[in-house]
Design an enzyme around this catalytic site. Structure first.
Site, short mmCIF file in Angstrom:
data_model
loop_
_atom_site.label_atom_id
_atom_site.label_comp_id
_atom_site.label_asym_id
_atom_site.label_seq_id
_atom_site.Cartn_x
_atom_site.Cartn_y
_atom_site.Cartn_z
N SER A 1 0.84 -1.19 0.00
CA SER A 1 0.00 0.00 0.00
C SER A 1 0.88 1.25 0.00
O SER A 1 1.60 1.49 -0.95
CB SER A 1 -0.97 -0.04 1.18
OG SER A 1 -1.93 0.98 1.10
N HIS B 1 -3.91 -0.62 -4.49
CA HIS B 1 -5.37 -0.84 -4.37
C HIS B 1 -6.02 -0.51 -5.73
O HIS B 1 -7.10 0.09 -5.78
CB HIS B 1 -5.98 0.04 -3.29
CG HIS B 1 -5.39 -0.14 -1.93
ND1 HIS B 1 -5.71 -1.19 -1.11
CD2 HIS B 1 -4.46 0.60 -1.25
CE1 HIS B 1 -5.04 -1.08 0.04
NE2 HIS B 1 -4.27 -0.01 -0.04
N GLU C 1 -4.94 -5.30 -5.02
CA GLU C 1 -4.77 -5.86 -3.69
C GLU C 1 -4.42 -7.35 -3.76
O GLU C 1 -4.75 -8.04 -4.72
CB GLU C 1 -6.06 -5.66 -2.88
CG GLU C 1 -6.35 -4.20 -2.56
CD GLU C 1 -7.62 -4.01 -1.75
OE1 GLU C 1 -8.35 -5.00 -1.53
OE2 GLU C 1 -7.89 -2.86 -1.35
#
Length: 296
Positions: free
Chosen positions: A133, A175, A202
């Site tokens: 992330s 994401h 993800e």
């Protein structure tokens, strides 16, 4: 290692929400690259507001996967990122793992400090650097620090900030499919067409070896956009206007694909049957849940 041979340089760039309590395919790959039972892993939870839970989750997973030594480095100021003790931990690490959270915090506290320099040295000497992330975004030289989501590219909808520079010439987003970030990545490469755009889903990782050899691990895909020959009105469109982008080349790369970032070409593909029915803890929002599950 044979005399005069170059060390293998490895990055594992994760799109977030990687499986932490099931098959842990991506994290297992990280531990293997770090040396398995001979590894020394440092976790950097600085981007997260749940640092203690982040440390607990990843220390538990890495220990279960055979890592004998897991420590953490969590500077809260740029001054702390000059600490010889923290720098020494990175200098001794065979693997460094950067958690999710706020990537702008990483840029402000680590980039351009002795700690950031130690991470660059670690990479050059052969330690694997991984990030999920926010920890994925910070890998690039120019990092997305904020921006609008959606499928339509719009003028000035995003902002770039300096990252660590481990992946030069590429803008990384994470994401990617789950938060519909196609538009913001395309708007950025339209304005900077010399840069490739990389969007990572993800529970998916882009493994980059020696700076250009890209392979995919995980249940999603890595999206590459090449706008070097595209036509765009980015230089004259008004703020927030939808952008003209035509002629860009896009690549959607699932598990089993091998891609050369230097030439922006597919080099191999072997069909894989990745298990998409994994249980993934969604970054810091579910970190506490993952921590509780791992205690049992």
């Amino acid at each position: 290692m044979p005399e005069n041979s170059e060390p293998r340089r490895s990055l594992l760039i994760i799109g977030g929400a990687e499986d932490k309590i099931g098959r842990v395919t991506i994290l297992r790959r990280f531990v293997r690259l770090a040396g398995g039972r001979k590894s020394n892993i440092v976790v950097i939870p600085t981007a997260s507001s749940l640092a203690s839970e982040v440390i607990e989750v990843y220390s538990t997973v890495f220990s279960r996967l055979g890592c004998p030594e897991v420590s953490s480095v969590d500077p809260q100021t740029r001054l702390e990122s000059s600490s010889p003790e923290l720098v020494e931990r990175i200098d001794n690490a065979t693997g460094v793992f950067i958690s999710g959270g706020n990537q702008l915090k990483l840029s402000q506290l680590i980039v351009g400090t002795p700690l950031g320099d130690a991470m660059l040295r670690a990479y050059e000497r052969g330690a694997v650097i991984a990030g999920t992330s926010a920890g994925a975004s910070i890998m690039s030289q120019f990092m997305i620090s904020m921006g609008e989501e959606g499928v339509t590219p719009r003028q000035r909808s995003s902002q770039l900030t300096q990252g660590l520079g481990l992946v030069p010439g590429v803008i990384i987003d994470q994401h990617f499919d789950q938060r519909s970030r196609y538009g913001r990545l395309l708007s950025l490469v339209a304005g900077s067409p010399s840069l490739l755009g990389m969007g990572i889903d993800e529970d998916t990782a882009a493994e980059i070896t020696n700076g250009h050899e890209l392979t995919i691990v995980g249940s999603g895909a890595v999206f590459i956009v090449d706008a070097r020959r595209a036509q765009t009105d980015a230089h004259e469109a008004r703020r927030d206007a939808p952008l003209l982008v035509t002629g860009a080349v896009v690549h959607s790369l699932p598990y089993g694909a091998t891609f050369d970032l230097a030439t922006a070409t597919l080099t191999d593909f072997v069909e894989q049957n990745a298990d998409v029915a994994v249980t993934a803890a969604k970054d810091q929002h579910d970190t506490a849940t993952a921590a509780a599950a791992l205690r049992h």
